[in-house]
Scaffold this motif. Structure first.
Motif, PDB file in Angstrom:
ATOM      1  N   VAL A   7       0.908  -1.157   0.152  1.00 30.80           N
ATOM      2  CA  VAL A   7      -0.003  -0.029  -0.195  1.00 30.80           C
ATOM      3  C   VAL A   7       0.999   1.179   0.017  1.00 30.80           C
ATOM      4  CG1 VAL A   7      -1.951   1.032   1.202  1.00 30.80           C
ATOM      5  CG2 VAL A   7      -1.838  -1.296   1.202  1.00 30.80           C
ATOM      6  N   THR A  10      -1.622   7.198   0.646  1.00 32.74           N
ATOM      7  CA  THR A  10      -1.941   7.880   2.072  1.00 32.74           C
ATOM      8  C   THR A  10      -3.147   8.741   1.842  1.00 32.74           C
ATOM      9  OG1 THR A  10      -0.516   9.582   2.035  1.00 32.74           O
ATOM     10  CG2 THR A  10       0.244   7.711   2.605  1.00 32.74           C
ATOM     11  N   PRO A  11      -3.824   9.475   2.959  1.00 28.88           N
ATOM     12  CA  PRO A  11      -4.637  10.483   2.764  1.00 28.88           C
ATOM     13  C   PRO A  11      -4.173  11.620   1.813  1.00 28.88           C
ATOM     14  CG  PRO A  11      -4.804   9.452   4.816  1.00 28.88           C
ATOM     15  CD  PRO A  11      -3.402   8.729   4.292  1.00 28.88           C
ATOM     16  N   VAL A  20      -6.113   0.636  -6.750  1.00 32.38           N
ATOM     17  CA  VAL A  20      -6.137  -0.145  -5.377  1.00 32.38           C
ATOM     18  C   VAL A  20      -6.660  -1.797  -5.572  1.00 32.38           C
ATOM     19  CG1 VAL A  20      -6.451   2.016  -3.865  1.00 32.38           C
ATOM     20  CG2 VAL A  20      -8.562   0.502  -4.721  1.00 32.38           C
ATOM     21  N   ARG A  22      -8.064  -4.821  -2.743  1.00 32.52           N
ATOM     22  CA  ARG A  22      -8.751  -4.948  -1.580  1.00 32.52           C
ATOM     23  C   ARG A  22      -9.192  -6.636  -1.522  1.00 32.52           C
ATOM     24  NH1 ARG A  22     -14.983  -3.241  -1.569  1.00 32.52           N
ATOM     25  NH2 ARG A  22     -15.221  -3.071  -3.752  1.00 32.52           N
ATOM     26  N   TRP A  43     -10.462  10.049   2.142  1.00 32.12           N
ATOM     27  CA  TRP A  43     -10.242   9.136   3.027  1.00 32.12           C
ATOM     28  C   TRP A  43     -10.281   9.554   4.326  1.00 32.12           C
ATOM     29  CZ3 TRP A  43      -5.187   6.170   1.434  1.00 32.12           C
ATOM     30  CH2 TRP A  43      -4.750   5.029   2.425  1.00 32.12           C
ATOM     31  N   GLY A  46     -11.070   5.720   8.415  1.00 31.94           N
ATOM     32  CA  GLY A  46     -10.656   4.454   8.020  1.00 31.94           C
ATOM     33  C   GLY A  46     -11.436   4.056   6.455  1.00 31.94           C
ATOM     34  N   VAL A  47     -12.048   4.648   6.020  1.00 30.73           N
ATOM     35  CA  VAL A  47     -12.661   4.403   4.640  1.00 30.73           C
ATOM     36  C   VAL A  47     -12.220   5.127   3.561  1.00 30.73           C
ATOM     37  CG1 VAL A  47     -14.863   4.170   3.524  1.00 30.73           C
ATOM     38  CG2 VAL A  47     -14.887   3.604   6.130  1.00 30.73           C
ATOM     39  N   LEU A  48     -11.928   4.728   2.340  1.00 31.24           N
ATOM     40  CA  LEU A  48     -11.428   5.294   1.069  1.00 31.24           C
ATOM     41  C   LEU A  48     -12.589   5.496   0.439  1.00 31.24           C
ATOM     42  CD1 LEU A  48      -8.946   3.467   2.333  1.00 31.24           C
ATOM     43  CD2 LEU A  48      -8.072   4.029   0.083  1.00 31.24           C
ATOM     44  N   GLU A  62     -10.179   0.816   4.944  1.00 34.89           N
ATOM     45  CA  GLU A  62      -8.749   0.572   4.864  1.00 34.89           C
ATOM     46  C   GLU A  62      -8.098  -0.345   5.250  1.00 34.89           C
ATOM     47  OE1 GLU A  62      -5.246   3.325   7.202  1.00 34.89           O
ATOM     48  OE2 GLU A  62      -7.334   4.028   7.266  1.00 34.89           O
ATOM     49  N   SER A  63      -8.700  -1.043   6.344  1.00 36.99           N
ATOM     50  CA  SER A  63      -8.436  -2.441   6.654  1.00 36.99           C
ATOM     51  C   SER A  63      -8.534  -3.556   5.758  1.00 36.99           C
ATOM     52  CB  SER A  63      -9.336  -2.868   7.940  1.00 36.99           C
ATOM     53  OG  SER A  63     -10.564  -3.019   7.501  1.00 36.99           O
ATOM     54  N   LEU A  65      -7.467  -3.233   2.490  1.00 40.35           N
ATOM     55  CA  LEU A  65      -6.507  -3.156   1.422  1.00 40.35           C
ATOM     56  C   LEU A  65      -5.271  -3.773   1.542  1.00 40.35           C
ATOM     57  CD1 LEU A  65      -5.910   0.891   1.599  1.00 40.35           C
ATOM     58  CD2 LEU A  65      -7.030  -0.462  -0.401  1.00 40.35           C
TER      59      LEU A  65
END
Length: 329
Positions: A7, A10-11, A20, A22, A43, A46-48, A62-63, A65
Motif C-alpha cells: 500500500v 495515503t490520505p 487499489v 482489496r 479518505w 478508515g474508509v476510502l 482501509e483494513s 487494502l
C-alpha cells in the motif's frame, strides 16, 4: 497489479488517480481480491472513496487494502483529435444554450423551462466561491424559484474531470439520474462515409416538419426553438418521409464552432430504421461542417443507448469522457 503487494497511498493522495486492491470475504476461506481504478476522492474514518471513470463511487475499508499506488492519467486515445476536458466542456455547452443563465462564482446556472437536463442544470467549471454545501443550497433555491428540479452536470473519466465534485454531490444527498458519453472523432471520415445523401435537406432553422419528428420536446414552445436555434453556427437536416403527414423520416442537428462540429438530435422514425438514414443525415451535416472549416467531431450519447453507441463505434467515435446529471434529493 504486478510486483510486490504494498500500500503506497495515503490520505495525502486524495484527488489523485489510484489503483487499489482489496480483499473481499474471509481470509483463508472464500476471500478474493478486487481491483479498483479511479480518483481517490476521500479518505476519512478508515474508509476510502474511489470514483471510477463511469461515475460510480466505491467505498473501501482501509483494513481491507492489500495494495495501492498512484497511477498516471489514462493514456491519450489513439483515435480522433486531441482535446482537453475544459475545451470540450465549453464547446458542448455553447452548442446547447439555455434561455437564461446566472453565474455563481465559476458555476453557471442554466434554465430553459425544463427542456432537457443539459439546458436546465449547473455547469460547474471551477469554484462557486462558496463552500459546497452552501453553493448547493443556492442552486436549489435558484431552480425552485423557476419551478424546476435542481441538477448539477459533472464529468468523469479524463484528465481534469470532476470526480471529487461527484463524490461531494453524493455526500450532500444528490443522486445520479442519468449518464452519457462524450465521444470525439476526426470529421473528414464522417463526411467521407458511403451514404446516400441525395434526399437530405439542410436548413438554418427547424421547421414544423422537423419539430414534428423531434421526440424530446412534446409540443415545442418558444423556449424549445430558442435552445435549438442558438449556437455559433447551427444546421438542421431532414430526410422527407413518404407519408401524407409530412413528418420527416429522419432528422439531425449540427453546431459548428471553430474546429469542432457537434452532432445532436439525430432521430429516425421507427418505420424507417435500418435504411442508413442516420448515417446519411450525419454525413450530410459533416460535409456542411467541413465546408465551414471544421475538422473534428463530437457527440453525446446516453450510456444505455446501445443502438446509437454501436452506430457511433462504426463511424469511428471514441469516448473522451462521461458526464452525469445529479439531482437534488
Amino acid at each position: 497489479m504486478g510486483g510486490r503487494l504494498e500500500v503506497r497511498i495515503t490520505p495525502a493522495d486524495v484527488g489523485k488517480r489510484v489503483s487499489v486492491r482489496r480483499v473481499v470475504g474471509v481470509p483463508g476461506e472464500d476471500a478474493k481480491f478486487t481491483d479498483t481504478v479511479g480518483v481517490l476522492t476521500s479518505w476519512d474514518g478508515g474508509v476510502l472513496s474511489v470514483t471510477t471513470k463511469s461515475g460510480g463511487s466505491v467505498r473501501i475499508a482501509e483494513s481491507s487494502l492489500v495494495a495501492g499506488k498512484v497511477v498516471p492519467a489514462a493514456p491519450a486515445r489513439r483515435r480522433g483529435p486531441a482535446a482537453s476536458f475544459g475545451e470540450l466542456a465549453l464547446v458542448t455547452a455553447r452548442a446547447w444554450q439555455p434561455v437564461e443563465s446566472e453565474l455563481l462564482g465559476d458555476w453557471r446556472l442554466r434554465a430553459a423551462g425544463g427542456f432537457t437536463r443539459r439546458a436546465n442544470s449547473v455547469l460547474p467549471l471551477g469554484d462557486p466561491g462558496l463552500p459546497l454545501g452552501e453553493a448547493l443550497g443556492r442552486v436549489r433555491r435558484w431552480y425552485e424559484d423557476r419551478g424546476l428540479p435542481a441538477y448539477v452536470q459533472a464529468a468523469t473519466g479524463a484528465e481534469g474531470t470532476q470526480e471529487r465534485l461527484c463524490a461531494g454531490l453524493e455526500e450532500h444527498g444528490w443522486r445520479r439520474e442519468v449518464s452519457a458519453e462524450v465521444r470525439i472523432a476526426a470529421l473528414a471520415p464522417v463526411g467521407d462515409l458511403d451514404a446516400d445523401v441525395s434526399e437530405v435537406r439542410t436548413a438554418r432553422q427547424p421547421d414544423e416538419a422537423w419539430l414534428s419528428r423531434y421526440q424530446r420536446s412534446g409540443t415545442p414552445g418558444p423556449h424549445v426553438r430558442t435552445v435549438l436555434g442558438n449556437g455559433p453556427s447551427v444546421w438542421f437536416a431532414s430526410v422527407p418521409g413518404d407519408g401524407p403527414a409530412g413528418v420527416p423520416a429522419a432528422i439531425g442537428r449540427c453546431v459548428v464552432d471553430g474546429r469542432w462540429a457537434g452532432f445532436m438530435a439525430v432521430e429516425v422514425g421507427p418505420e424507417h430504421r435500418r435504411r442508413g438514414l442516420a448515417t446519411a443525415v450525419m454525413t450530410a451535416l459533416a460535409r456542411t461542417a467541413l465546408d465551414e472549416g471544421a475538422s473534428a467531431a463530437w457527440l453525446q450519447v446516453e450510456s444505455d443507448n446501445e443502438g446509437a453507441r454501436a452506430l457511433y463505434d462504426r463511424m469511428g467515435f471514441a469516448t473522451h469522457h462521461r458526464y452525469h446529471h445529479f439531482r437534488s434529493a
